[in-house]
Motif scaffolding. Structure first.
Motif, mmCIF file in Angstrom:
data_model
loop_
_atom_site.group_PDB
_atom_site.id
_atom_site.type_symbol
_atom_site.label_atom_id
_atom_site.label_comp_id
_atom_site.label_asym_id
_atom_site.label_seq_id
_atom_site.Cartn_x
_atom_site.Cartn_y
_atom_site.Cartn_z
ATOM 1 N N SER A 15 0.664 -1.222 0.243
ATOM 2 C CA SER A 15 0.675 -0.038 -0.014
ATOM 3 C C SER A 15 0.767 0.971 0.073
ATOM 4 N N PHE A 16 2.261 1.041 0.607
ATOM 5 C CA PHE A 16 2.590 2.211 0.758
ATOM 6 C C PHE A 16 3.627 2.460 -0.542
ATOM 7 N N LEU A 17 3.730 2.209 -0.849
ATOM 8 C CA LEU A 17 4.864 2.020 -2.595
ATOM 9 C C LEU A 17 3.407 1.689 -3.032
ATOM 10 N N LEU A 18 2.495 1.481 -3.406
ATOM 11 C CA LEU A 18 1.894 1.563 -4.679
ATOM 12 C C LEU A 18 0.689 3.367 -4.419
ATOM 13 N N LYS A 19 1.109 3.665 -3.140
ATOM 14 C CA LYS A 19 0.479 5.203 -2.703
ATOM 15 C C LYS A 19 1.703 6.733 -3.386
ATOM 16 N N HIS A 20 2.877 6.048 -3.814
ATOM 17 C CA HIS A 20 3.642 6.769 -4.258
ATOM 18 C C HIS A 20 4.155 6.697 -5.632
ATOM 19 N N GLY A 21 3.167 5.817 -6.301
ATOM 20 C CA GLY A 21 3.396 5.716 -7.461
ATOM 21 C C GLY A 21 4.778 4.406 -7.853
ATOM 22 N N LEU A 22 4.759 3.597 -7.298
ATOM 23 C CA LEU A 22 5.474 2.857 -7.887
ATOM 24 C C LEU A 22 4.459 1.309 -7.084
ATOM 25 N N ARG A 23 5.418 0.420 -8.699
ATOM 26 C CA ARG A 23 4.570 -0.919 -8.210
ATOM 27 C C ARG A 23 5.823 -1.520 -8.292
ATOM 28 N N VAL A 24 5.550 -2.845 -7.937
ATOM 29 C CA VAL A 24 5.925 -4.330 -7.191
ATOM 30 C C VAL A 24 6.117 -5.454 -8.330
ATOM 31 N N GLU A 25 7.113 -6.233 -8.373
ATOM 32 C CA GLU A 25 7.409 -7.550 -8.645
ATOM 33 C C GLU A 25 7.760 -8.183 -7.418
ATOM 34 N N ARG A 26 7.235 -9.497 -7.306
ATOM 35 C CA ARG A 26 7.942 -10.642 -6.612
ATOM 36 C C ARG A 26 9.402 -10.964 -7.258
ATOM 37 N N PHE A 27 9.927 -12.315 -6.079
ATOM 38 C CA PHE A 27 11.379 -12.740 -6.638
ATOM 39 C C PHE A 27 10.624 -14.034 -7.308
ATOM 40 N N THR A 28 10.553 -14.651 -7.879
ATOM 41 C CA THR A 28 10.735 -16.066 -8.657
ATOM 42 C C THR A 28 10.813 -16.642 -8.457
ATOM 43 N N LYS A 29 9.701 -18.221 -7.838
ATOM 44 C CA LYS A 29 10.320 -18.854 -6.651
ATOM 45 C C LYS A 29 12.081 -19.685 -7.265
ATOM 46 N N LYS A 36 18.334 -16.551 -0.273
ATOM 47 C CA LYS A 36 17.883 -15.391 0.213
ATOM 48 C C LYS A 36 17.579 -14.358 -0.861
ATOM 49 N N THR A 37 15.815 -13.649 -0.117
ATOM 50 C CA THR A 37 15.752 -12.662 -1.993
ATOM 51 C C THR A 37 14.685 -11.218 -0.872
ATOM 52 N N PRO A 38 15.499 -9.875 -0.810
ATOM 53 C CA PRO A 38 13.498 -8.986 0.018
ATOM 54 C C PRO A 38 12.549 -9.499 -0.725
ATOM 55 N N ASP A 39 11.693 -9.133 -0.413
ATOM 56 C CA ASP A 39 10.004 -9.257 -0.832
ATOM 57 C C ASP A 39 9.918 -8.643 -1.982
ATOM 58 N N PHE A 40 10.617 -7.823 -3.064
ATOM 59 C CA PHE A 40 9.990 -6.988 -3.910
ATOM 60 C C PHE A 40 11.721 -6.094 -4.746
ATOM 61 N N ARG A 41 11.043 -6.477 -5.991
ATOM 62 C CA ARG A 41 11.378 -5.258 -6.993
ATOM 63 C C ARG A 41 10.410 -4.499 -7.245
ATOM 64 N N VAL A 42 10.628 -2.913 -7.424
ATOM 65 C CA VAL A 42 10.450 -1.927 -7.318
ATOM 66 C C VAL A 42 10.042 -1.206 -8.200
ATOM 67 N N PHE A 43 8.871 -0.483 -9.108
ATOM 68 C CA PHE A 43 9.677 -0.071 -10.558
ATOM 69 C C PHE A 43 8.854 1.300 -10.499
ATOM 70 N N LYS A 44 9.474 2.250 -10.977
ATOM 71 C CA LYS A 44 8.807 3.574 -11.257
ATOM 72 C C LYS A 44 8.085 3.552 -13.153
ATOM 73 N N GLY A 45 7.041 3.912 -13.577
ATOM 74 C CA GLY A 45 6.994 3.374 -14.907
ATOM 75 C C GLY A 45 7.443 2.065 -15.550
ATOM 76 N N GLY A 46 8.648 1.606 -16.428
ATOM 77 C CA GLY A 46 9.285 0.633 -16.679
ATOM 78 C C GLY A 46 10.575 0.400 -16.544
ATOM 79 N N ASP A 47 10.260 1.137 -15.236
ATOM 80 C CA ASP A 47 11.890 1.730 -14.571
ATOM 81 C C ASP A 47 12.034 0.907 -13.851
ATOM 82 N N PHE A 48 13.628 -0.148 -13.060
ATOM 83 C CA PHE A 48 13.398 -0.895 -11.958
ATOM 84 C C PHE A 48 14.430 0.424 -11.013
ATOM 85 N N VAL A 49 13.496 0.729 -9.687
ATOM 86 C CA VAL A 49 14.288 1.895 -9.266
ATOM 87 C C VAL A 49 14.739 1.192 -7.320
ATOM 88 N N LEU A 50 14.237 0.579 -6.969
ATOM 89 C CA LEU A 50 15.165 0.305 -5.489
ATOM 90 C C LEU A 50 14.488 -1.739 -5.487
#
Length: 203
Positions: A15-29, A36-50
């Motif tokens: 919810s926090f990330l979406l509220k700031h105009g970001l979208r997320v992708e989970r890591f694949t199985k 170990k991986t974090p929960d999300f890759r985060v994108f702004k539009g089509g660009d990976f940002v964090l």
């Protein structure tokens, strides 16, 4: 509340990330099986940002578990290093390890979003863990938590560029409390989240 699976911490983080105009992708199985991986890759539009990791802080059950198994009239409890600070240090340690596995050279920002469900725990406790200081209401500062901030998480805490603290009982529409780490990603993160760089606490 953001849905789509995951625990409460992940839902609030989404919810926090979406509220700031970001979208997320989970890591694949397949990626998660490699380590170990974090929960999300985060994108702004089509660009990976964090990268982002979500953690959930709940009521400490240490004493409750002792009471459940205690015999009649048996005394339980005893001395114990503050469990709140132990729990927060554990969350930071685990997140730092997860970020390290995918972002060891810190090319992209690492963002830790903590959702808190323990009303005995607050943002000031997170500040204590990160800075080693106790912040009194009158503004007095006492360096009483240095064994934590300069101990196990001394190096790890600064590999996380941005901390977000959300209280579960305030709902997922809250702004949350934010803590930035001074570093190469600071100005970029402020711009990305629409925040004034001069207004935030930094390590």
């Amino acid at each position: 509340m953001a849905r789509g699976g995951g625990n409460l911490g992940e839902q609030f983080a989404l919810s926090f990330l979406l509220k700031h105009g970001l979208r997320v992708e989970r890591f694949t199985k397949a990626e998660m099986r490699l380590g170990k991986t974090p929960d999300f890759r985060v994108f702004k539009g089509g660009d990976f940002v964090l990268y982002s990791e979500a953690k959930h802080v709940q009521h400490d059950e240490w004493l409750d578990k002792q009471l459940e198994t205690a015999k009649p009239l048996e005394l339980v409890g005893g001395s114990r290093h503050d469990p709140i600070f132990n729990r927060l240090a554990d969350r930071i340690h685990d997140a730092a390890q997860q970020f390290k596995s995918v972002n060891s050279n810190r090319e992209f920002p690492n963002v830790l979003i903590i959702t808190n469900s323990d009303r005995q725990c607050g943002f000031s406790d997170l500040l204590g863990v990160l800075t080693g200081n106790f912040y009194a209401e009158g503004g007095h500062v006492e360096p009483i938590y240095k064994s934590i901030s300069e101990g196990r998480i001394r190096e790890e805490k600064v590999t996380i560029d941005f901390y977000v603290w959300l209280n579960e009982w305030k709902g997922d529409a809250q702004k949350g409390s934010m803590y930035f780490v001074e570093g190469k990603h600071y100005e970029y993160l402020c711009k990305l989240l629409g925040s004034d760089p001069s207004r935030h606490r930094r390590v």
